[in-house]
Design an enzyme around this catalytic site. Structure first.
Site, PDB file in Angstrom:
ATOM      1  N   SER A 131       1.012  -1.228  -0.074  1.00 54.35           N
ATOM      2  CA  SER A 131       0.107   0.199   0.123  1.00 54.35           C
ATOM      3  C   SER A 131       0.922   1.135   0.015  1.00 54.35           C
ATOM      4  CB  SER A 131      -0.903   0.056   1.184  1.00 54.35           C
ATOM      5  OG  SER A 131      -1.986   0.852   0.950  1.00 54.35           O
ATOM      6  N   ARG A 201     -11.745   7.108   8.819  1.00 56.79           N
ATOM      7  CA  ARG A 201     -11.412   5.638   8.813  1.00 56.79           C
ATOM      8  C   ARG A 201     -12.659   4.775   8.329  1.00 56.79           C
ATOM      9  NH1 ARG A 201      -7.015   2.444   8.916  1.00 56.79           N
ATOM     10  NH2 ARG A 201      -7.121   0.495   9.930  1.00 56.79           N
ATOM     11  N   ASP A 299      -8.938  -6.527  -4.624  1.00 52.04           N
ATOM     12  CA  ASP A 299      -8.614  -5.255  -4.344  1.00 52.04           C
ATOM     13  C   ASP A 299      -9.445  -4.274  -4.755  1.00 52.04           C
ATOM     14  OD1 ASP A 299      -7.217  -2.815  -3.176  1.00 52.04           O
ATOM     15  OD2 ASP A 299      -5.082  -3.705  -3.520  1.00 52.04           O
ATOM     16  N   HIS A 329      -7.971  -5.381  -0.236  1.00 52.15           N
ATOM     17  CA  HIS A 329      -6.710  -4.696  -0.302  1.00 52.15           C
ATOM     18  C   HIS A 329      -5.928  -5.234   0.966  1.00 52.15           C
ATOM     19  CE1 HIS A 329      -3.626  -1.671  -0.828  1.00 52.15           C
ATOM     20  NE2 HIS A 329      -3.863  -1.130   0.410  1.00 52.15           N
ATOM     21  N   ASP A 330      -6.513  -5.510   2.093  1.00 49.07           N
ATOM     22  CA  ASP A 330      -5.805  -5.843   3.241  1.00 49.07           C
ATOM     23  C   ASP A 330      -5.364  -7.381   3.212  1.00 49.07           C
ATOM     24  OD1 ASP A 330      -5.876  -3.410   4.471  1.00 49.07           O
ATOM     25  OD2 ASP A 330      -7.343  -3.936   6.135  1.00 49.07           O
TER      26      ASP A 330
END
Length: 364
Positions: A131, A201, A299, A329-330
């Site tokens: 990232s 967030r 992602d 993504h994570d």
């Protein structure tokens, strides 16, 4: 560690910079030649504790083998985990706050290079990260190709896309619209833009996770004991996914600074390896550092086609790997078995390439 003043790409100056770091394993080799130093680059809200966020990958005999490698992770400039950032004390008094210059990914790498200079190390075996850490890794290969033997670039693109800039600017806006933000000078006022940071967030987390994973976990279920289908909307009556996102918002507020979040997110918006280098493809083609590319098939934030673009154009492609996961993504922080295989392969190839370079007289 103090590294002196940092002059930013855009013309700013950050005085008397401190860079925090952690190390695992013992350094072996030549600080100016072949050695076992590996620099790990953390993601946006990450920190130096690789043993926490990549716990199954770091340690003796693991992919990040601390018996073989000296692993170093720095806290990024502009961060809030020990390195100089907006919350740090300004040399002229008070906090940096709004006086902290905007920084780019290149500035982050410049700070790391100054950090290594302060350690007395002019060359490293490898850089790797995902990232925002992947963006820094890619810039290491572009900025200092004679200082690193190999890089592993994970879950990032060659530049920020319109989608990424848009979603990241929305996060910045959520913080700046919080009345407690006060133009970035909220430090020591007794208030902080916690609501704005938590909202940022929540927006970000939706891009970090996969649509499939979230729907399988939560669907349209209501939070236990609550009813979001009443006659009037009631924010206290939530869907389960709302409760989940609010939880992650609160957790970030507990450990991260809003000023750093804005600063680092803006750095991601400025990410563009083609800037000043003749465009993306020309810049990539000129990259002489052996490069492993890693992407995630689900992602949303950095879609896999962006890693395919990197692999098609980078000058010295070591290989491309795809993580298959519903996580999104994570996944590079969650799919440890797949990451274990990828990183082991990366280190095997990086050593083979280093040996070949030594035989050719490239390394001293």
């Amino acid at each position: 560690m103090r590294i002196g003043d940092l002059h930013t790409e855009a013309g700013g100056v950050i005085n008397d910079v401190t860079i925090a770091y952690r190390r695992w394993g013992e350094f072996r080799g030549d600080p100016d030649g072949m050695n076992n130093l590996v620099l790990i680059e953390h993601a946006l809200t990450g920190d130096t504790n690789v043993a926490d966020w990549w716990c199954d990958l770091l340690g003796p005999g693991r992919a990040l083998d601390t018996d073989a490698w000296c692993i170093v992770c720095t806290n990024v400039i502009g961060g809030c985990q020990g390195s100089t950032g907006p919350a740090s004390e300004h040399p002229d008094g008070g906090r940096w706050g709004s006086r902290f210059p905007a920084i780019s990914i290149r500035d982050q790498v410049t700070a790391e290079k100054q950090f290594l200079d302060a350690l007395g190390v002019s060359r490293i075996h490898a850089v790797l990260g995902g990232s925002m850490g992947g963006a820094r890794t890619l810039e290491w290969a572009m900025m200092y190709p004679d200082k690193v033997n190999a890089v592993c670039v994970i879950a990032v693109s060659a530049r920020a896309s319109a989608w990424q800039i848009g979603i990241q600017s929305a996060q910045i806006s959520a913080i700046e619209r919080d009345p407690a933000w006060q133009g970035g000078d909220f430090y020591d006022t007794g208030a902080s833009p916690d609501a704005g940071l938590a909202a940022a967030r929540r927006i970000a987390h939706l891009t970090y996770r996969g649509e499939q994973e979230l729907d399988e976990r939560f669907g349209a279920a209501r939070q236990d004991g609550e009813n979001p289908l009443g006659t009037f909307r009631d924010p206290a009556q939530r869907f389960a996914v709302e409760s989940y996102l609010q939880y992650h918002g609160r957790k970030l507020v507990e450990r991260f600074d809003a000023g750093s979040y804005v600063t680092l997110t803006e750095a991601l918006n400025r990410h563009n390896i083609g800037r000043g280098r003749g465009g993306l493809n020309k810049a990539l083609a000129a990259c002489t550092v052996p490069t492993m590319i890693v992407g995630v098939d689900t992602d949303i934030l950095y879609p896999y086609h962006q890693q395919e673009h990197l692999s098609r154009n980078v000058g010295e492609l070591m290989g491309i790997a795809r993580i298959s996961s519903p996580v999104g993504h994570d996944a590079f922080l969650a799919e440890f078995r797949q990451m274990d295989r990828i990183l082991r392969r990366f280190f095997v190839l990086s050593v083979l390439d280093e040996d070949a370079q030594e035989d050719d007289g490239y390394l001293i």
